[in-house]
Design an enzyme around this catalytic site. Sequence first.
Site, short mmCIF file in Angstrom:
data_model
loop_
_atom_site.label_atom_id
_atom_site.label_comp_id
_atom_site.label_asym_id
_atom_site.label_seq_id
_atom_site.Cartn_x
_atom_site.Cartn_y
_atom_site.Cartn_z
N GLY A 169 -14.37 -2.94 -24.53
CA GLY A 169 -13.43 -2.75 -23.60
C GLY A 169 -14.25 -3.19 -22.33
O GLY A 169 -15.29 -4.12 -22.52
N GLY A 170 -13.61 -2.94 -21.10
CA GLY A 170 -14.35 -3.39 -19.91
C GLY A 170 -15.72 -2.98 -19.78
O GLY A 170 -16.58 -3.36 -19.01
N GLY A 404 -30.71 -38.93 -18.67
CA GLY A 404 -30.43 -37.66 -17.98
C GLY A 404 -31.18 -36.66 -18.18
O GLY A 404 -31.89 -35.75 -17.27
C1 HXC Z 1 -13.18 10.87 -24.58
C2 HXC Z 1 -13.92 10.28 -26.54
C3 HXC Z 1 -13.85 9.08 -26.31
C4 HXC Z 1 -13.32 8.50 -25.05
C5 HXC Z 1 -14.71 9.16 -28.40
N1 HXC Z 1 -14.39 10.24 -27.99
N2 HXC Z 1 -14.09 8.35 -27.56
N3 HXC Z 1 -13.75 11.20 -25.84
N4 HXC Z 1 -13.07 9.42 -24.34
N5 HXC Z 1 -13.14 7.32 -24.65
C6 HXC Z 1 -15.01 11.68 -28.42
C7 HXC Z 1 -13.89 11.82 -29.72
O1 HXC Z 1 -12.94 12.64 -29.15
C8 HXC Z 1 -14.67 12.79 -30.64
O2 HXC Z 1 -14.92 14.14 -29.99
C9 HXC Z 1 -16.31 12.32 -30.27
O3 HXC Z 1 -16.22 11.50 -29.01
C10 HXC Z 1 -16.82 11.35 -31.23
O4 HXC Z 1 -15.84 10.43 -31.47
P1 HXC Z 1 -15.29 9.87 -33.10
O5 HXC Z 1 -13.96 9.15 -32.93
O6 HXC Z 1 -15.29 11.17 -33.81
O7 HXC Z 1 -16.36 8.89 -33.66
P2 HXC Z 1 -16.43 7.62 -34.35
O8 HXC Z 1 -15.78 7.95 -35.59
O9 HXC Z 1 -17.95 7.27 -34.48
O10 HXC Z 1 -15.65 6.59 -33.60
C11 HXC Z 1 -16.30 6.34 -32.29
C12 HXC Z 1 -15.02 5.18 -31.51
C13 HXC Z 1 -14.01 6.05 -31.62
C14 HXC Z 1 -14.92 3.77 -32.37
C15 HXC Z 1 -15.71 4.88 -30.49
O11 HXC Z 1 -14.35 7.44 -30.99
C16 HXC Z 1 -13.09 5.57 -30.56
O12 HXC Z 1 -12.20 4.41 -31.00
N6 HXC Z 1 -12.86 5.93 -29.33
C17 HXC Z 1 -12.02 5.65 -28.23
C18 HXC Z 1 -12.45 4.35 -27.67
C19 HXC Z 1 -11.45 3.64 -26.57
O13 HXC Z 1 -10.33 3.53 -26.83
N7 HXC Z 1 -12.04 3.88 -25.17
C20 HXC Z 1 -11.35 3.53 -24.13
C21 HXC Z 1 -11.39 1.99 -24.18
S1 HXC Z 1 -11.07 1.37 -22.62
P3 HXC Z 1 -15.31 15.42 -30.78
O14 HXC Z 1 -14.81 16.45 -29.95
O15 HXC Z 1 -14.16 15.56 -31.98
O16 HXC Z 1 -16.58 15.23 -31.40
C22 HXC Z 1 -12.26 1.21 -21.89
C23 HXC Z 1 -12.03 0.70 -20.55
C24 HXC Z 1 -13.22 0.58 -19.54
O17 HXC Z 1 -13.30 1.77 -22.26
C25 HXC Z 1 -12.87 -0.03 -18.61
C26 HXC Z 1 -13.93 -0.41 -17.63
C27 HXC Z 1 -13.43 -1.46 -16.52
#
Ligand code: HXC
Length: 510
Positions: A169-170, A404
């Site tokens: 993402g961002g 060039g």
């Molecule tokens: C809060 C998060 C988190 C998040 C993961 N966790 N991502 N908590 N915010 N963004 C937590 C999970 O709940 C979990 O907690 C622990 O971290 C580990 O995650 P898992 O999913 O068990 O790990 P894994 O299977 O290795 O998967 C990793 C992952 C997945 C692929 C990154 O967690 C995921 O898809 N996360 C969400 C990604 C996402 O959509 N982020 C927002 C993107 S938008 P517990 O307590 O169970 O250990 C963004 C915008 C930025 O980032 C913009 C900037 C301009």
Amino acid sequence: MIEILAKLEAKRAEARAGGGPRRVEAQHAKGRLTARERLEILLDEDSFEELDMYVEHNASDFGMAEQRIPGDGVVTGSGTINGRLVFVFSQDFTVFGGSLSERHAGKICKIMDTAMRVGAPVIGLNDSGGARIQEGVASLGGYAEVFQRNVLASGVVPQISLVMGPCAGGAVYSPAMTDFIFMVKHSSYMFVTGPDVVKTVTGEKVSQEDLGGAGTHSTRSGVADMALENDVEALLATRDFFDFLPASNRSGVPERPTLDPADRLEPSLDTLVPAASNQPYDMRELIVKVADEGDFFELQPNHAANIVIGFGRIEGRTVGFVANQPTVLAGVLDINASKKAARFVRFCDAFEIPIVTFVDVPGFLPGVAQEHNGIIKHGAKLLFAYGEATVPKITVITRKAYGGAYDVMASKHLRGDLNYAWPTAEIAVMGAKGAVEIIFRKDAGDPEKIAERTREYEERFANPFVAASMGFIDEVIMPHSTRRRIALGLRKLRGKRLENPWKKHDNIPL
Ligand code: HXC
């Protein structure tokens, strides 16, 4: 008192435990180290001084009030690499997936601000699930605060990103704005939208690794500068790499003692260029033979390999090498090569690193795809970068410098300080065959006449002396003395002062 001290120790231990043994185990099971283990390898022994260890998030929605882990998913502070100061942040995937909260961002911003104030590089170890979902827009604000600092720090202190886990993402835009990105193979990925979104929007099916893994970004996209085998290799490579970098734009290049004599001659270079002018040879060999102890840190070796970029040292001081590579596409300049080298030249100029350019270039790559994708603007980037650079610039033309591309590759006209040519240099508008086909088109049916004209053209232009007679080449040098000449030149150019006209900033063709 003893009790209070014990409490502090307990609090520290709690912070160091991160997300607890279960999550640490899960991190290890993926072949990844934890945030603190990584810093232990990156930094000199016992040099890490952690700050903001007790910072916690300020969220209460979605049950967050009950879940507080000291440090809030990122370990920050400073330490040394081979004795030189560096500021670091290392995202802790075991704490809320390393996701970025407002407070987590605040910790990163604090060390970036300090690094800029004191003039020391920042290394970020990225391993994060992105924006802390429970915090919503507060987290987006946090990202933007980091982005703003990446922009302000650019050209002030070197910024290196190690991507050692998810970065999506961002969130990718913080590393994107730093100077160098190192990724870990099969363990890290970077993309703006992941495979699921891609499939929904465009129907394309692609794996995480193919879309944004280290392999993809170090070959096709050029987003990453290096792809390393595992965490340990990436961290050790970063230590080596760090040794080449100045601390800031005001520090000058680092200097280290060397036993390699500045006047070392390399007789083997006299036969590096093959007799036939369309035969390739490896330009890396020249770089390695010129650099102190053959130590050359190449960047982006597998992306746009028709141009070679990287750092070496001459007389113990860092220089940036840029060189056309005849073994790949005959060393032609295309869109990717221009962009790759332009950004490197700009880094060197921003941080007062002299640039040594080795030229063997048949021109810009012809083709519909190149034109339609904007070779005009992209090629101009390299031209612009060389033209604006005020650092010492030494150029050696080993063979072709056509059209060039002759102008672009740090020519005399772009304020090259010392422009050397080997006796094998051919400096001309184009190669003999193409030239004769155009200017003697009427003789096209007469192979004998064409051969004669080609010989004439080669005799006239396939040498460095026409350019030297005009002062465009300062000296025609023996290949074996290239290191000695460059070392001498750089020594003499140490006091170089050159300023561009005052401006707010330039408008490089982006
Ligand atoms: C809060 C998060 C988190 C998040 C993961 N966790 N991502 N908590 N915010 N963004 C937590 C999970 O709940 C979990 O907690 C622990 O971290 C580990 O995650 P898992 O999913 O068990 O790990 P894994 O299977 O290795 O998967 C990793 C992952 C997945 C692929 C990154 O967690 C995921 O898809 N996360 C969400 C990604 C996402 O959509 N982020 C927002 C993107 S938008 P517990 O307590 O169970 O250990 C963004 C915008 C930025 O980032 C913009 C900037 C301009």
